[in-house]
Design a protein around this motif. Structure first.
Motif, mmCIF file in Angstrom:
data_model
loop_
_atom_site.group_PDB
_atom_site.id
_atom_site.type_symbol
_atom_site.label_atom_id
_atom_site.label_comp_id
_atom_site.label_asym_id
_atom_site.label_seq_id
_atom_site.Cartn_x
_atom_site.Cartn_y
_atom_site.Cartn_z
ATOM 1 N N LYS A 284 -3.152 -11.259 -50.381
ATOM 2 C CA LYS A 284 -1.964 -12.039 -50.709
ATOM 3 C C LYS A 284 -0.764 -11.151 -50.407
ATOM 4 C CE LYS A 284 0.329 -14.605 -54.430
ATOM 5 N NZ LYS A 284 0.253 -15.027 -55.839
ATOM 6 N N PRO A 285 0.139 -11.573 -49.523
ATOM 7 C CA PRO A 285 1.260 -10.706 -49.162
ATOM 8 C C PRO A 285 2.210 -10.492 -50.329
ATOM 9 C CG PRO A 285 1.587 -12.901 -48.265
ATOM 10 C CD PRO A 285 0.193 -12.871 -48.825
ATOM 11 N N LYS A 286 2.825 -9.330 -50.356
ATOM 12 C CA LYS A 286 3.853 -9.054 -51.354
ATOM 13 C C LYS A 286 5.202 -9.590 -50.905
ATOM 14 C CE LYS A 286 1.566 -4.951 -53.230
ATOM 15 N NZ LYS A 286 1.660 -3.477 -53.472
ATOM 16 N N ASN B 150 11.148 -3.126 -39.927
ATOM 17 C CA ASN B 150 11.093 -1.917 -40.757
ATOM 18 C C ASN B 150 12.223 -1.917 -41.780
ATOM 19 O OD1 ASN B 150 8.877 -0.883 -39.338
ATOM 20 N ND2 ASN B 150 10.179 0.208 -37.879
ATOM 21 N N THR B 151 13.401 -2.358 -41.338
ATOM 22 C CA THR B 151 14.576 -2.348 -42.203
ATOM 23 C C THR B 151 14.447 -3.337 -43.351
ATOM 24 O OG1 THR B 151 15.977 -1.690 -40.331
ATOM 25 C CG2 THR B 151 17.095 -2.607 -42.259
ATOM 26 N N ASP C 193 15.478 -12.592 -50.924
ATOM 27 C CA ASP C 193 15.659 -11.340 -51.671
ATOM 28 C C ASP C 193 16.264 -10.243 -50.807
ATOM 29 O OD1 ASP C 193 14.224 -12.134 -54.207
ATOM 30 O OD2 ASP C 193 12.613 -12.438 -52.748
ATOM 31 N N GLY C 194 16.175 -10.376 -49.507
ATOM 32 C CA GLY C 194 16.734 -9.387 -48.602
ATOM 33 C C GLY C 194 17.014 -10.013 -47.249
ATOM 34 N N ILE C 195 18.200 -9.736 -46.696
ATOM 35 C CA ILE C 195 18.619 -10.321 -45.428
ATOM 36 C C ILE C 195 19.062 -9.203 -44.500
ATOM 37 C CG2 ILE C 195 20.338 -11.785 -44.284
ATOM 38 C CD1 ILE C 195 20.412 -13.471 -46.871
ATOM 39 N N LEU D 262 13.274 -4.706 -49.113
ATOM 40 C CA LEU D 262 12.471 -5.447 -50.103
ATOM 41 C C LEU D 262 11.590 -4.538 -50.957
ATOM 42 C CD1 LEU D 262 11.315 -8.442 -47.861
ATOM 43 C CD2 LEU D 262 13.077 -8.498 -49.643
ATOM 44 N N HIS D 263 11.562 -3.245 -50.606
ATOM 45 C CA HIS D 263 10.731 -2.261 -51.333
ATOM 46 C C HIS D 263 9.257 -2.618 -51.268
ATOM 47 C CE1 HIS D 263 14.437 -0.503 -52.867
ATOM 48 N NE2 HIS D 263 14.809 -1.698 -53.291
#
Length: 223
Positions: free
Chosen positions: A6-8, A153-154, A134-136, A159-160
């Motif tokens: 299950k992806p994080k 990668n960025t 959560d991240g763009i 997203l940690h």
């Protein structure tokens, strides 16, 4: 690469993935270039349609442009695109429901697009989906465009999460190669490329729309 149970995090491209807008981008490029007396057949343009907006401007207008002029020309092209697409914006079917399902499963959601801030705002706000992300990461935040893995990668760093805990949705061959180079699993959406071509470049599955993803057990059945 390990198999994801299950992806994080699930990371989406924008153009051609959240919306089926690639024909409008191509029309905008050809219209914009013709205005500057650069006339290309669509097939000749397609071969050069990759990288950041700055990379593409230099590709068409020459490497010796000063940074201010590159920015001006890039802004003009994107204005042309937004004008052409404004009355046609609609999400790929099932997108909002799928985003809601991901949130309900506490899966992080990222955006990895070569678009700039005005284009990101243009799409996310028109579709009213900004709050799901959560991240763009946009093209203005990186130095190397797809198929380089920098953008994925960025966004993983933002997203940690580890790269191999991410699942990506992409429509373009360059985008698929970018995500695969970042050690991420990829599902291809068939807005611009065939299923065979997407799979040949690294997608383990293809979909026609996000309706196919809206079952809450979708991620368990595909990864």
């Amino acid at each position: 690469m390990k198999n994801i149970i299950k992806p994080k995090a699930v990371i989406f491209d924008m153009d051609g993935t959240l919306v089926d807008n690639i024909p409008f981008h191509k029309k905008a490029w050809l219209t914009f270039l013709a205005k500057h007396n650069i006339h290309l057949e669509p097939e000749h343009f397609n071969a050069q349609n990759h990288g950041t907006i700055d990379e593409m401007i230099k590709r068409f207008f020459g490497e010796n442009l000063n940074p201010k002029r590159i920015t001006e020309l890039g802004f003009e092209k994107e204005q042309t695109y937004r004008y052409l697409y404004r009355e046609h914006i609609s999400e790929i079917e099932g997108l909002t429901k799928f985003l809601r399902n991901l949130k309900n499963q506490n899966i992080k959601i990222g955006l990895a697009t070569m678009g700039d801030i005005p284009n990101i705002d243009f799409i996310l706000d028109a579709l009213q989906i900004r709050d799901y992300f959560d991240g763009i990461v946009g093209g203005h935040m990186i130095s190397k465009g797809k198929p380089d893995p920098e953008i994925f990668n960025t966004v993983a760093t933002l997203l940690h999460v580890e790269n191999n805990d991410c699942l990506v949705f992409e429509d373009s061959i360059g985008g698929v190669r970018s995500a695969r180079s970042a050690n991420m699993c990829v599902i291809g959406i068939m807005t611009t490329e065939s299923s065979d071509d997407l799979k040949a470049n690294g997608c383990f599955r293809t979909i026609k729309s996000f309706v196919e993803c809206c079952d809450v057990d979708f991620l368990k059945s595909t990864t």
